[in-house]
Design a protein around this motif. Structure first.
Motif, PDB file in Angstrom:
ATOM      1  N   GLY A   1      53.714  32.821 -29.550  1.00  0.00           N
ATOM      2  CA  GLY A   1      54.571  32.761 -30.723  1.00  0.00           C
ATOM      3  C   GLY A   1      54.670  34.056 -31.504  1.00  0.00           C
ATOM      4  O   GLY A   1      55.104  34.056 -32.654  1.00  0.00           O
ATOM      5  N   LEU A   2      54.293  35.173 -30.880  1.00  0.00           N
ATOM      6  CA  LEU A   2      54.289  36.453 -31.581  1.00  0.00           C
ATOM      7  C   LEU A   2      55.409  37.398 -31.141  1.00  0.00           C
ATOM      8  O   LEU A   2      55.476  38.526 -31.625  1.00  0.00           O
ATOM      9  CB  LEU A   2      52.940  37.146 -31.391  1.00  0.00           C
ATOM     10  CG  LEU A   2      51.722  36.399 -31.951  1.00  0.00           C
ATOM     11  CD1 LEU A   2      50.441  37.164 -31.645  1.00  0.00           C
ATOM     12  CD2 LEU A   2      51.867  36.188 -33.451  1.00  0.00           C
ATOM     13  N   ALA A   3      56.273  36.943 -30.250  1.00  0.00           N
ATOM     14  CA  ALA A   3      57.312  37.842 -29.732  1.00  0.00           C
ATOM     15  C   ALA A   3      58.234  38.348 -30.834  1.00  0.00           C
ATOM     16  O   ALA A   3      58.748  39.473 -30.759  1.00  0.00           O
ATOM     17  CB  ALA A   3      58.131  37.128 -28.649  1.00  0.00           C
ATOM     18  N   GLY A   4      58.429  37.560 -31.873  1.00  0.00           N
ATOM     19  CA  GLY A   4      59.306  37.975 -32.959  1.00  0.00           C
ATOM     20  C   GLY A   4      58.767  39.136 -33.767  1.00  0.00           C
ATOM     21  O   GLY A   4      59.517  39.756 -34.537  1.00  0.00           O
ATOM     22  N   LEU A   5      57.483  39.449 -33.602  1.00  0.00           N
ATOM     23  CA  LEU A   5      56.885  40.569 -34.329  1.00  0.00           C
ATOM     24  C   LEU A   5      56.933  41.870 -33.542  1.00  0.00           C
ATOM     25  O   LEU A   5      56.400  42.881 -34.009  1.00  0.00           O
ATOM     26  CB  LEU A   5      55.424  40.237 -34.670  1.00  0.00           C
ATOM     27  CG  LEU A   5      55.203  39.032 -35.596  1.00  0.00           C
ATOM     28  CD1 LEU A   5      53.714  38.780 -35.784  1.00  0.00           C
ATOM     29  CD2 LEU A   5      55.890  39.247 -36.946  1.00  0.00           C
ATOM     30  N   ILE A   6      57.558  41.856 -32.383  1.00  0.00           N
ATOM     31  CA  ILE A   6      57.593  43.049 -31.537  1.00  0.00           C
ATOM     32  C   ILE A   6      58.941  43.741 -31.693  1.00  0.00           C
ATOM     33  O   ILE A   6      59.999  43.125 -31.530  1.00  0.00           O
ATOM     34  CB  ILE A   6      57.329  42.676 -30.065  1.00  0.00           C
ATOM     35  CG1 ILE A   6      55.902  42.116 -29.941  1.00  0.00           C
ATOM     36  CG2 ILE A   6      57.521  43.871 -29.143  1.00  0.00           C
ATOM     37  CD1 ILE A   6      55.544  41.632 -28.561  1.00  0.00           C
ATOM     38  N   LYS A   7      58.900  45.018 -31.994  1.00  0.00           N
ATOM     39  CA  LYS A   7      60.114  45.813 -32.204  1.00  0.00           C
ATOM     40  C   LYS A   7      60.302  46.760 -31.029  1.00  0.00           C
ATOM     41  O   LYS A   7      59.514  47.687 -30.823  1.00  0.00           O
ATOM     42  CB  LYS A   7      60.011  46.604 -33.516  1.00  0.00           C
ATOM     43  CG  LYS A   7      59.808  45.721 -34.748  1.00  0.00           C
ATOM     44  CD  LYS A   7      60.999  44.788 -34.969  1.00  0.00           C
ATOM     45  CE  LYS A   7      60.871  44.002 -36.284  1.00  0.00           C
ATOM     46  NZ  LYS A   7      59.841  42.970 -36.229  1.00  0.00           N
ATOM     47  N   LEU A   8      61.366  46.524 -30.281  1.00  0.00           N
ATOM     48  CA  LEU A   8      61.603  47.301 -29.065  1.00  0.00           C
ATOM     49  C   LEU A   8      62.377  48.586 -29.318  1.00  0.00           C
ATOM     50  O   LEU A   8      62.597  49.363 -28.383  1.00  0.00           O
ATOM     51  CB  LEU A   8      62.342  46.442 -28.036  1.00  0.00           C
ATOM     52  CG  LEU A   8      61.564  45.229 -27.512  1.00  0.00           C
ATOM     53  CD1 LEU A   8      62.413  44.455 -26.517  1.00  0.00           C
ATOM     54  CD2 LEU A   8      60.259  45.669 -26.868  1.00  0.00           C
TER      55      LEU A   8
END
Length: 804
Positions: free
Chosen positions: A690-697
């Motif tokens: 549930g942490l993918a939204g905190l990753i900035k590509l």
């Protein structure tokens, strides 16, 4: 002898030879093993060499099953016999707690496809007719259990490594290890020097001495250990087949067939340390004098269970050294403070674990990270606080209670207190029951007057269940004061502070003073290696909070990112302390101690300020791991007691008071918050936790390529909240979950009773096809307990309290 190598393994026991073999198997052939004497010298040659697969830790079970399956392949590959005997192993339970342990292990075996199952008494009597099964509640059978030949296995690893190009040099002691500016090492021996990229300390009994050459003090200590072999037993001679081994751990001994007799070993209460100041350099294949009187109580229990033991003469006694860590688990992994220095020390059941340790060590050095999360064995779990006195006390406890069940969350008193903070005495006066967290004494719960000050341990609900419930309800209804001094704190200063953090973490850190963000750290395989709360105190000054037990582990990642000029990071964990004030009255409690405006408009969620509370300067951050309205307060350690007293005094008229770590565990599970080492792990991808939204590509960060490689991959499992029908025991973590057709559905990572919501809860990774509302079976105590998948966290799913 080579003058250059990719890795030099120091130590020619079974572990060193396995690491060498697996390095070559994964593609490194320019590798060398140096042995001061002969292969198997030290502890390997005299080991009982039993092999078993099941362990309370799921990943260690996987590692051990890999090892058990490897030996036959190793024989076929090398032509070197390993002396494999696999007549199976019988596991006996005399107590209800042991039965719970075995049934849970059987459930895990079913989940992972391992061979471990219950048998009837009649079947057990057929398998091993010499055992008296009276008083046994439960019998499990592991068909692949048995033993191997220590010298044969070691020689097979060595042969396999040589076949792939490795060199092995006997009678070649290492005299010096010298670090080089580029991270490589010079290894000096009487036969010449080797320039190597990696050093592997697998020196067994000499692990401490080899470590000191590199400036390391490893928490290790040797003890004596005895087993004996009987003369020929007529019943065995006439049986015509090999008997399974017997694991009667409630009897505190182990037993298996050896030749036409029996081998019996014991871990006695009268522990004898050896070579406390250092292992003699000329020790090799020696043994100590026999001292069977020391293990007489264990022997008598073995004779009661297997009367033939008492009727046979003793053929020989083996009393030799073995070396232990403070928790009897391996000291495993790269040393965070050194470059390219790997340790694998303190291995107790070496022949059950040699293959898995070799594989994971090779993966870590060659691929950057093992495929299993092995933090439970990571040497980074200990720090300088694990000194000689602590190590001695813990080793004594581990040895004397080798077969005692390690219950979930159990805290043992040996060697404590190791470290205390200024509020420790005050907390003790208030009834605190403490646990050990990164060497620190940390309040687990607070006993009221007349309640016991020592907690019990077991698989079901213990004596702390009601006191913890009292703390949870107090916080949810009013407010609670939680000591969070065990959290890790890092200060990053300098003109490149933001740039360094952005290069380290996957989220974009704030640039505006007073802003805070949550940021994942990505591992070498794309999993979640850490989660951090990062606060901007000033444009060139950042404050970062993370898991205390993982602090030294995380330093490996910090050291992997170059610091910009004029920028530094430093641990503030020892120098600072902290509290979390949480609950609906948290604002009221704090506002009376400060002139700062704590209203939601002036101090919203994920904001921070440096404020004065009761005259104590604090970094205040509007976050709370409870999932409730709250603030974290971080202050100088010297001010901890003054701040604590002020908080308690302000809370008293509101009905607020101290809350311990066990309550915090329940609170965060009610909210569905994952914890590092459980839900947040290098084994799980961000899209699973549930942490993918905190990753900035749109920026670079450490191991971004690894994340991109799995970013678009469908989750293998997803993190879900479960409500469980449980009345006497709650999930604790590692329990397997099955769907109602009996198919594997997932595993529990954390569990607790949710006192505020009034139900037993758990956080689990489940198959992605399992939707909210589905019913499942959770194997608490190894038996099915019906559970339902929740669509959202049990407490405040919309976050109204958190942001209020």
């Amino acid at each position: 002898m080579r003058t250059h190598a990719q890795a030099v393994v120091i130590g020619g026991g079974v572990i060193g030879c396995s690491i060498l073999y697996h390095l070559t198997k994964l593609g490194w052939t320019d590798v060398v093993l140096l042995e001061r004497s002969e292969l198997t010298s030290g502890s390997t040659w005299h080991a009982a060499a039993n092999i078993h697969g099941l362990h309370d830790s799921t990943n260690i079970s996987r590692l051990q099953h890999y090892t058990m399956g490897l030996y036959k392949d190793l024989e076929a590959e090398t032509g070197q016999g390993c002396g494999i005997f696999q007549p199976g192993s019988l596991y006996l339970a005399q107590t209800a707690e042991r039965e719970h342990q075995l049934r849970l292990q059987a459930a895990k075996a079913r989940y992972y496809g391992m061979n471990f199952h219950e048998v009837t008494r009649a079947e057990a009597e057929r398998l091993h007719p010499l055992v008296n099964y009276d008083g046994i509640r439960c019998i499990m059978f592991e068909p692949d259990g048995g033993n191997v030949d220590p010298s044969g296995v070691t020689a097979a690893y060595a042969a396999g490594a040589r076949q792939r190009g490795a060199e092995i040099h006997r009678q070649t002691p290492v005299t010096t290890t010298r670090p080089q500016p580029d991270g490589s090492w010079i290894v000096e021996t009487p036969k010449g020097d080797i320039h190597t990229t990696w050093i592997v300390n697998a020196a067994g009994l000499w692990g401490r001495e080899v470590g000191r050459m590199a400036g390391l003090t490893l928490p290790l200590l040797p003890t004596e250990h005895q087993y004996f072999v009987t003369e020929t037993i007529a019943e065995i001679a006439g049986l015509g087949r090999r008997l399974p081994s017997v694991a009667d751990r409630d009897g505190e001994y182990y037993l298996r067939q050896e030749g036409l007799g029996l081998l019996v070993g014991a871990y006695e209460k009268d522990v004898r340390f050896w070579a406390e100041d250092g292992t003699p350099p000329d020790f090799g294949h020696e043994l100590f004098a026999d001292d069977l009187d020391r293990i007489a109580p264990n022997m008598l229990r073995a004779m009661d269970r297997v009367p033939a033991v008492g009727e046979a003469g003793v053929k020989r006694v083996i009393n030799g050294p073995m070396i232990w860590s403070p928790d009897s688990a391996a000291l495993f992994g790269p040393v965070p403070e050194l470059r390219n220095y790997f340790c694998c020390n303190g291995i107790i059941p070496g022949f059950s674990q040699s293959g898995g340790l070799g594989l994971l060590a090779a993966e870590w050095m060659i691929q950057g990270e093992p495929h299993l999360d092995m933090f439970a064995w990571d040497l980074a779990r200990f720090g300088p606080w694990a000194d000689a006195a602590f190590t001695r006390a813990r080793v004594e406890d581990q040895y004397a209670h080798r077969f005692k069940i390690h219950f979930p969350g159990e805290e043992r008193a040996a060697g404590r207190p190791a470290r205390t903070r200024p509020a420790y005495d005050r907390q003790s006066e208030m009834g605190a029951v403490f646990g050990l967290n990164s060497g620190w004494e940390h309040p687990l719960w607070f006993a009221a007057a007349g309640e016991p000050r020592e907690e019990t341990a077991g698989f079901d609900r213990q004596n702390w269940f009601e006191p913890v419930g009292r703390e949870v309800r107090m916080l949810r209804d009013k407010a609670g004061i939680i000591d969070i001094s065990n959290f890790a704190r890092t200060r990053i200063k300098g003109p490149g502070a933001k740039a360094w953090l952005d290069a380290l973490l996957a989220n974009r850190v704030p640039s505006i003073q007073g802003r805070t963000c949550l940021a994942p750290l990505i591992g070498k395989r794309g999993g979640v290696a850490g989660d951090f709360t990062v606060t901007c105190l000033a444009p060139d000054d950042y404050f970062m909070v993370s898991s205390g037990m993982a602090e030294r582990y995380h330093h490996r990642f910090f050291n992997a990112v170059a610091l910009p000029d004029g920028t530094t990071w430093s641990s503030q964990t020892d120098a600072m302390a902290g509290f979390n004030i949480a609950g609906p009255l948290a604002r009221t409690l704090l506002q009376g101690l400060t002139n700062a405006d704590l209203s939601n408009e002036a101090f919203p969620f994920l904001r921070s300020q440096q404020i004065s509370l009761a005259g104590v300067d604090c970094i205040a951050i509007r976050v709370s791991f409870t999932g409730d309205l709250g603030w974290e307060l971080h202050c100088d350690a010297a001010d901890q007691l003054r701040l604590y007293d002020a908080l308690l005094a302000a809370g008293q008229p509101l009905g607020a008071g101290p809350v311990g770590g066990r309550a915090l565990g329940s609170l965060r599970i009610e909210k569905g918050y994952g914890s590092w080492g459980r839900e947040c792990s290098p084994e799980y991808w961000p899209q699973e936790s549930g942490l993918a939204g905190l990753i900035k590509l749109d920026k670079d960060f450490l191991n971004k390529d690894a994340y991109l490689a799995i970013a678009d991959t469908r989750p293998r499992e997803v993190l879900r909240c479960l409500e469980i029908d449980a009345t006497t025991a709650d999930a604790s973590g590692t329990e397997p979950v099955f769907d109602l057709e009996g198919n594997p559905a997932g595993t529990i990572r954390s569990g607790a009773y949710g006192y505020h919501v009034g139900s037993s809860l758990a956080l689990a990774y489940l198959r992605p096809d399992i939707a909210p509302g589905a019913e499942l079976d959770v194997m608490i105590l190894g038996t099915p307990h019906r559970a339902r998948v929740l669509a959202q966290p049990a407490f405040d799913p919309e976050g109204k309290r958190l942001r209020g």
